[in-house]
Design an enzyme around this catalytic site. Structure first.
Site, PDB file in Angstrom:
ATOM      1  N   HIS A  63      39.078   6.989 -76.787  1.00  0.00           N
ATOM      2  CA  HIS A  63      39.149   6.199 -78.031  1.00  0.00           C
ATOM      3  C   HIS A  63      37.769   6.186 -78.690  1.00  0.00           C
ATOM      4  O   HIS A  63      36.732   6.509 -78.078  1.00  0.00           O
ATOM      5  CB  HIS A  63      39.579   4.762 -77.709  1.00  0.00           C
TER       6      HIS A  63
HETATM    7  O1  LIG Z   1      31.907  -2.540 -68.556  1.00  0.00           O
HETATM    8  P1  LIG Z   1      33.156  -2.538 -69.391  1.00  0.00           P
HETATM    9  O2  LIG Z   1      33.975  -3.756 -69.327  1.00  0.00           O
HETATM   10  O3  LIG Z   1      32.917  -2.049 -70.796  1.00  0.00           O
HETATM   11  O4  LIG Z   1      34.033  -1.434 -68.673  1.00  0.00           O
HETATM   12  C1  LIG Z   1      35.270  -1.150 -69.268  1.00  0.00           C
HETATM   13  C2  LIG Z   1      35.354   0.334 -69.504  1.00  0.00           C
HETATM   14  O5  LIG Z   1      34.300   0.686 -70.344  1.00  0.00           O
HETATM   15  P2  LIG Z   1      33.225   1.763 -69.872  1.00  0.00           P
HETATM   16  O6  LIG Z   1      32.801   1.371 -68.510  1.00  0.00           O
HETATM   17  O7  LIG Z   1      33.932   3.082 -69.890  1.00  0.00           O
HETATM   18  O8  LIG Z   1      32.178   1.625 -70.910  1.00  0.00           O
HETATM   19  C3  LIG Z   1      36.649   0.638 -70.179  1.00  0.00           C
HETATM   20  O9  LIG Z   1      36.683   2.038 -70.435  1.00  0.00           O
HETATM   21  P3  LIG Z   1      37.006   2.476 -71.946  1.00  0.00           P
HETATM   22  O10 LIG Z   1      36.924   3.969 -71.946  1.00  0.00           O
HETATM   23  O11 LIG Z   1      38.394   1.949 -72.230  1.00  0.00           O
HETATM   24  O12 LIG Z   1      35.962   1.839 -72.817  1.00  0.00           O
HETATM   25  C4  LIG Z   1      37.796   0.240 -69.290  1.00  0.00           C
HETATM   26  O13 LIG Z   1      39.005   0.508 -69.973  1.00  0.00           O
HETATM   27  C5  LIG Z   1      37.710  -1.240 -68.960  1.00  0.00           C
HETATM   28  O14 LIG Z   1      38.729  -1.525 -68.055  1.00  0.00           O
HETATM   29  C6  LIG Z   1      36.381  -1.573 -68.340  1.00  0.00           C
HETATM   30  O15 LIG Z   1      36.245  -0.816 -67.155  1.00  0.00           O
HETATM   31  P4  LIG Z   1      35.977  -1.554 -65.767  1.00  0.00           P
HETATM   32  O16 LIG Z   1      35.829  -0.404 -64.821  1.00  0.00           O
HETATM   33  O17 LIG Z   1      37.194  -2.383 -65.554  1.00  0.00           O
HETATM   34  O18 LIG Z   1      34.712  -2.369 -65.927  1.00  0.00           O
END
Ligand SMILES: O=P(O)(O)O[C@H]1[C@H](OP(=O)(O)O)[C@@H](OP(=O)(O)O)[C@H](O)[C@@H](O)[C@H]1OP(=O)(O)O
Length: 431
Positions: A63
């Site tokens: 996304h």
């Molecule tokens: O640290 P956050 O809450 O932002 O982590 C998100 C994930 O973001 P990312 O670590 O990739 O920056 C999010 O991935 P995204 O591609 O949808 O932005 C994920 O969907 C969300 O569940 C969080 O991941 P987590 O591993 O549960 O912390």
């Protein structure tokens, strides 16, 4: 201006922006886009040879830019309150921070922002420029371009933005373009019991990250932030250091602002915080645990069975049913698949105690996984021989793991770790 009339200025970008990992902008991975958001480098994306013609494309796309998740908004709010209430010092950037208003609200919870809409609209235009015979007005209107998305708001709205980008480019008005919501494929990590139980819900699976958060490297970052704010060391935990980093990263990603929060870090600090998130992604989505990549087998099979079908249609002399498939998911969708295919694998795993020697690591999410990151697989028919090319973020990617298992000469992709054999994968498919 972009196609949408948005005035694109060349922003004052914090030097540490290239270390924002999965919170980074697509433009930091492809800086030529800052001057021209629709620029493409066709010389990078040429067919394997003159007699080859592209017959199918699958794009798996993260996304676009989004708001912080509620979990992180709460930490950012806590850090902001700490600075406003406890920090002393008269530096100009500190005065600017004191005047800064906390505008993030819990309801934002990872939803797509307007910049994320533009990320996908512009990516759609660039991919249509790179692959005009597959992503074309005719193919779209004939229903030969299919769309699939995760059910999350940020993904559905990214899909709609991608479609809008094509519709606007080709002056297609008032035509509903279909898309399929399919979490079994785009959020496979939620549906793999073994991954959920042994990694997602098992804190010990993240032991290396937890140890790094208590490492000397991280402690030094915390102390430097405390010194800049003139607050006690005990106030700046690793979570607070990460929250400060997020404030800097999100103000750039969402508002294209070089915010005063970025003054809290020098490059050494940013490199440590970058490594901490790479450890998270390595152990939760990458090579750290085999089940991480194996959970993406369902998506691997979906993609390669479609390549299989296109190859068989070409062999039987009929037209290819699906010219292009656009699948929108998460960093958590792409990272396990890239791992399954053997991309960005280092000779030594990332651990809590080898930060210093991992400075040139291949597994670096700042370069792999910005907002709107995209893995594009293009199938070519080269006078009856099939060739598959991979691109990540509009740059060519050589197949390491699969080609190697075929003696480096290409051939039907070996199943990199997936159980169920693929039915007659495109015989003679060269990678
Ligand atoms: O640290 P956050 O809450 O932002 O982590 C998100 C994930 O973001 P990312 O670590 O990739 O920056 C999010 O991935 P995204 O591609 O949808 O932005 C994920 O969907 C969300 O569940 C969080 O991941 P987590 O591993 O549960 O912390």
């Amino acid at each position: 201006c972009s196609l949408w009339g948005d005035v694109l200025t060349t922003p004052d970008i914090p030097a540490i922006a290239k270390y924002f990992t999965t919170k980074g902008r697509y433009e930091e991975v492809n800086p030529y886009l800052i001057d021209d958001i629709l620029a493409v480098n066709k010389s990078l994306v040429k067919s394997p040879s003159a007699e080859c013609r592209e017959i199918h494309l699958t794009a798996i796309i993260r996304h676009g830019s989004r708001y912080p998740t509620t979990k992180n908004i709460k930490k950012m709010r806590e850090f902001h309150n700490l600075v406003v209430q406890k920090a002393s010092g008269e530096e100009s950037w500190l005065r600017e921070i004191r005047q800064w208003k906390m505008w993030y609200t819990d309801e934002m919870d990872g939803r797509l922002v307007q910049k994320g809409v533009l990320d996908h609209r512009n990516l759609a235009v660039r991919l249509s420029k790179l692959f005009p015979s597959l992503i074309s007005k005719e193919k779209l209107q004939d229903g030969h371009i299919k769309f699939m998305t995760s059910s999350k708001h940020r993904c559905v709205n990214s899909t709609l933005s991608f479609q809008r980008g094509l519709a606007k480019l080709w002056d297609i008005e008032d035509e509903e373009i279909d898309y399929e919501v399919n979490d079994a494929l785009m959020r496979f990590f939620d549906h793999c019991t073994r991954f959920v139980e042994t990694v997602d819900k098992n804190q010990s699976a993240m032991a290396e990250l937890d140890k790094f958060k208590s490492s000397a490297e991280m402690r030094r970052v915390q102390e430097k932030i405390a010194d800049r704010l003139l607050v006690p060391y005990s106030h700046i935990t690793s979570d607070m250091a990460e929250a400060a980093f997020h404030l800097c990263a999100y103000e750039l990603a969402i508002k294209t602002i070089n915010s005063p929060w970025c003054q809290l870090f020098d490059e050494a600090d940013a490199l440590v915080l970058e490594y901490a998130n790479d450890l998270k992604q390595f152990w939760k989505r990458g090579y750290g645990h085999d089940i991480n990549s194996k959970s993406s087998c369902i998506l691997f099979h979906d993609v390669f069975s479609r390549l299989d079908r296109a190859a068989n249609e070409i062999r039987s002399g009929s037209n290819v049913t699906e010219a292009a498939t656009i699948q929108v998911g998460h960093a958590d969708t792409l990272l396990p698949l890239l791992t399954l295919l053997g991309f960005f694998k280092d000779s030594v795993p990332l651990t809590s105690n080898n930060y210093v020697t991992q400075g040139q690591r291949a597994f670096r999410t700042s370069r792999m996984m910005p907002y709107a990151a995209n893995l594009v697989l293009v199938l070519y028919d080269c006078s009856g021989n099939l060739r598959l090319q991979a691109l990540l973020n509009e740059r060519p990617l050589a197949f390491p793991g699969l080609a190697a298992t075929q003696g480096g000469r290409g051939g039907s992709p070996a199943l990199p770790g997936c159980q169920r054999p693929l039915r007659g994968t495109a015989p003679g498919l060269r990678l």
